[in-house]
Design an enzyme around this catalytic site. Structure first.
Site, PDB file in Angstrom:
ATOM      1  N   GLU A   1      28.189  43.580  40.875  1.00  0.00           N
ATOM      2  CA  GLU A   1      28.024  43.831  39.453  1.00  0.00           C
ATOM      3  C   GLU A   1      28.609  45.175  39.082  1.00  0.00           C
ATOM      4  O   GLU A   1      28.749  46.068  39.925  1.00  0.00           O
ATOM      5  CB  GLU A   1      26.546  43.770  39.073  1.00  0.00           C
ATOM      6  CG  GLU A   1      25.694  44.775  39.796  1.00  0.00           C
ATOM      7  CD  GLU A   1      24.196  44.584  39.499  1.00  0.00           C
ATOM      8  OE1 GLU A   1      23.569  43.790  40.227  1.00  0.00           O
ATOM      9  OE2 GLU A   1      23.683  45.222  38.578  1.00  0.00           O
TER      10      GLU A   1
ATOM     11  N   GLU B   1      19.249  45.968  32.109  1.00  0.00           N
ATOM     12  CA  GLU B   1      18.236  46.064  33.148  1.00  0.00           C
ATOM     13  C   GLU B   1      17.583  47.438  33.046  1.00  0.00           C
ATOM     14  O   GLU B   1      18.273  48.429  32.805  1.00  0.00           O
ATOM     15  CB  GLU B   1      18.922  45.919  34.514  1.00  0.00           C
ATOM     16  CG  GLU B   1      18.018  46.149  35.698  1.00  0.00           C
ATOM     17  CD  GLU B   1      18.766  46.081  37.037  1.00  0.00           C
ATOM     18  OE1 GLU B   1      19.968  45.758  37.045  1.00  0.00           O
ATOM     19  OE2 GLU B   1      18.135  46.379  38.054  1.00  0.00           O
TER      20      GLU B   1
END
Ligand SMILES: *[C@@H]1O[C@H](CO)[C@@H](O)[C@H](O)[C@H]1NC(C)=O
Ligand SMILES: *[C@@H]1O[C@H](CO)[C@@H](O)[C@H](O)[C@H]1NC(C)=O
Ligand SMILES: *[C@@H]1O[C@H](CO)[C@@H](O)[C@H](O)[C@H]1NC(C)=O
Ligand SMILES: *[C@@H]1O[C@H](CO)[C@@H](O)[C@H](O)[C@H]1NC(C)=O
Length: 374
Positions: free
Chosen positions: A181, A286
Site C-alpha cells: 500500500e 486509516e
C-alpha cells in the site's frame, strides 16, 4: 518462495508497525553524501546497488530493474478519457539543500525514536488498534490500482497514533494476508514531525510479525533519485496526489508510481500470494491508535481532513479509483462496497449517482468535539 522473515526482523510496535532488521543500520550504510534539510529532515544519498533492500535474504542476488515494462503512466492515462492525471510534478523542496550524486538514491533517515525498545511484539487480533473507512472492490484478479488522493494534515493526538490515506492491494486470508500500500501519512513516531509524508507499507503475514513503512526494513527497491519514500508533501495540502501500484508481469515486481514518477518497486521475491495477483483492492483512510474502539476515551486522532462526510466538500476525498485486471488497462471497478469500522468516529460516503465517476469521501475527527464518538 517462502522464507522466514521472523528470523530476520526484530519486533514491531502496535501502530507505527515498524520492523527493523538487524542489518539495517542507522545511519544507513553506503552513504556517499548527507543532505540536511531545514526543519531537521536528514537525507542520505546511498549507492543504488547497495540499498537496504539487498539486506533481505531473498534479495541477495536480485538484479535491480531500473524501469518498469509497463506503458508509461501518462500513456495509460490517455487510454481513459475521463482520467485527468495530476500533472503537478512533485515539488522537491529538498533540492534546495542539495541533490544526490548520479548512481545514488535519496533515503530519508528514520527517526531516532524508532529504537527497538519502543517496540512491542504484537500477535493478537489482526486489526486491533486500526480503524478503517474504506471503499473496496474484490472478486477478480487485480494487477494494479490507481487513484487520486487529496492531501490533508489531520490532527494526530500522540506519538503512538498515526493517520493515513492510501491505495492498498491485498491477497490472502485474515491472519496471513499480504498487502502492499501507498499514500500519505501523518506519523509522528516514524517521521518525527506532524507533517504529511508520502509512505509505502507492506506486510506478508496479516500485520502479525511483519510490516513496515518505507525503507525501514529491507524489501522495497527505490529507483527514483528524485522522489523518495517518506518525502514531506506539505506543498500538496488541499490538492491531489496520484498513486498507482502496478504489477510488472514479466518480472513480478509491483511498481509504485507517484504523480507519474516511478519511485521503485516491491520485488516478487519477497511476496508469495501477491506475487502474481491481488484479490482485493481498497482505497481509504486509516487511524491506528491504542485508543480506537474504546468509549469513552476514544482517540482524537483525525482521519482524512478531520471533517465528517456531512460536509463532503471538505472531507477526505479519493477520486479516479481505477483498477487493472490482467491486462495493463486501467478501468473502473464493476462495483464497490464500503466499510467503516467506527462510523460514529470516522464515516464514509461513496458518491456515485450525480457524478461522472464515483468519488469516495471519508474520515472524521475521532473524539475531538464529537459527541457521537466520546
Ligand atoms: C545467491 O547466489 C549464490 C551464489 O550463486 C547462491 O549460493 C545463493 O543461494 C543465492 N541466494 C539466493 C537467495 O538466491
Ligand atoms: C548524471 O547523469 C546524467 C544523465 O546520464 C548526466 O546528464 C549528468 O551530467 C550526470 N551528472 C553528473 C554529475 O555526472
Ligand atoms: C523523540 O524522542 C525525543 C527524545 O527522547 C523526544 O523529545 C521527542 O518528543 C520524541 N519525538 C517523537 C515524535 O516521538
Ligand atoms: C493495541 O494497543 C494496546 C495498547 O497500546 C496494546 O497493548 C495492544 O497490544 C495493541 N494490540 C495490538 C493487536 O497491537
Amino acid at each position: 518462495m517462502t522464507f522466514k522473515l521472523r528470523n530476520l526482523f526484530l519486533l514491531l510496535i502496535a501502530c507505527t508497525s515498524i520492523v527493523t532488521s538487524q542489518k539495517t543500520g542507522i545511519p544507513i550504510k553506503h552513504t556517499t553524501k548527507t543532505i540536511r534539510v531545514k526543519g531537521g529532515e536528514i537525507i542520505d544519498c546511498v549507492d543504488i546497488y547497495k540499498q537496504p533492500a539487498f539486506n533481505h535474504p531473498a534479495l541477495k542476488n536480485h538484479t535491480i530493474q531500473m524501469k518498469s515494462h509497463m506503458y508509461s503512466a501518462s500513456e495509460q492515462t490517455k487510454t481513459l478519457p475521463n482520467s485527468v492525471s495530476s500533472s503537478k510534478v512533485p515539488s522537491q523542496t529538498w533540492h534546495k539543500y542539495g541533490r544526490c550524486p548520479n548512481g545514488t538514491i535519496p533515503i530519508r533517515r528514520p527517526s531516532k525514536n524508532y529504537s527497538t525498545n519502543t517496540m512491542r511484539r504484537r500477535n493478537e487480533i489482526t486489526n486491533a488498534n486500526h480503524s478503517f473507512s474504506v471503499a473496496i472492490t474484490e472478486g477478480f484478479s487485480y494487477s494494479g490500482s490507481k487513484a487520486n488522493i487529496k492531501v490533508f494534515k489531520p490532527f494526530v493526538e500522540s506519538n503512538d497514533d498515526y493517520s493515513s490515506s492510501q491505495v492498498m492491494i491485498r491477497n490472502g486470508p485474515l491472519r496471513s494476508f499480504e498487502t502492499i500500500e501507498a499514500g500519505w501519512a501523518v506519523n509522528p513516531r516514524a517521521y518525527n514531525d506532524d507533517k504529511t509524508h508520502l509512505f509505502a507499507y507492506w506486510t506478508v503475514d496479516g500485520m502479525q510479525n511483519t510490516g513496515c513503512f518505507d525503507l525501514n526494513c529491507p524489501g522495497f527497491f527505490q529507483i527514483s533519485d528524485d522522489v523518495f519514500l517518506g518525502v514531506d508533501i506539505t506543498d500538496y495540502y488541499g490538492s491531489d496526489i496520484t498513486i498507482q501500484i502496478s504489477l510488472d508481469p514479466y518480472k513480478h515486481n509491483w511498481w509504485l508510481t507517484f504523480n507519474d514518477v516511478e519511485i521503485g518497486y516491491w520485488p516478487g521475491e519477497i511476496l508469495s500470494r501477491l506475487k502474481s495477483q491481488g484479490t482485493l483492492v481498497q482505497w481509504g483512510g486509516e487511524v491506528c491508535s491504542p485508543k480506537v474502539g474504546t468509549h469513552p476515551g476514544h482517540t482524537s486522532t483525525a482521519m482524512g481532513s478531520g471533517q465528517t462526510v456531512d460536509f463532503f466538500g471538505g472531507a477526505g476525498t479519493i477520486s479516479k479509483m481505477l483498477i487493472e485486471e490482467n491486462s495493463h488497462e486501467l478501468k473502473h471497478p464493476e462495483y464497490f462496497f464500503t466499510s467503516s469500522d467506527e462510523w460514529d468516529c470516522y464515516d464514509q460516503y461513496l458518491r456515485k449517482y450525480d457524478v461522472p465517476e464515483p468519488v469516495f469521501y471519508y474520515g472524521g475527527p475521532g473524539s475531538r468535539n464529537n459527541p457521537r464518538c466520546p
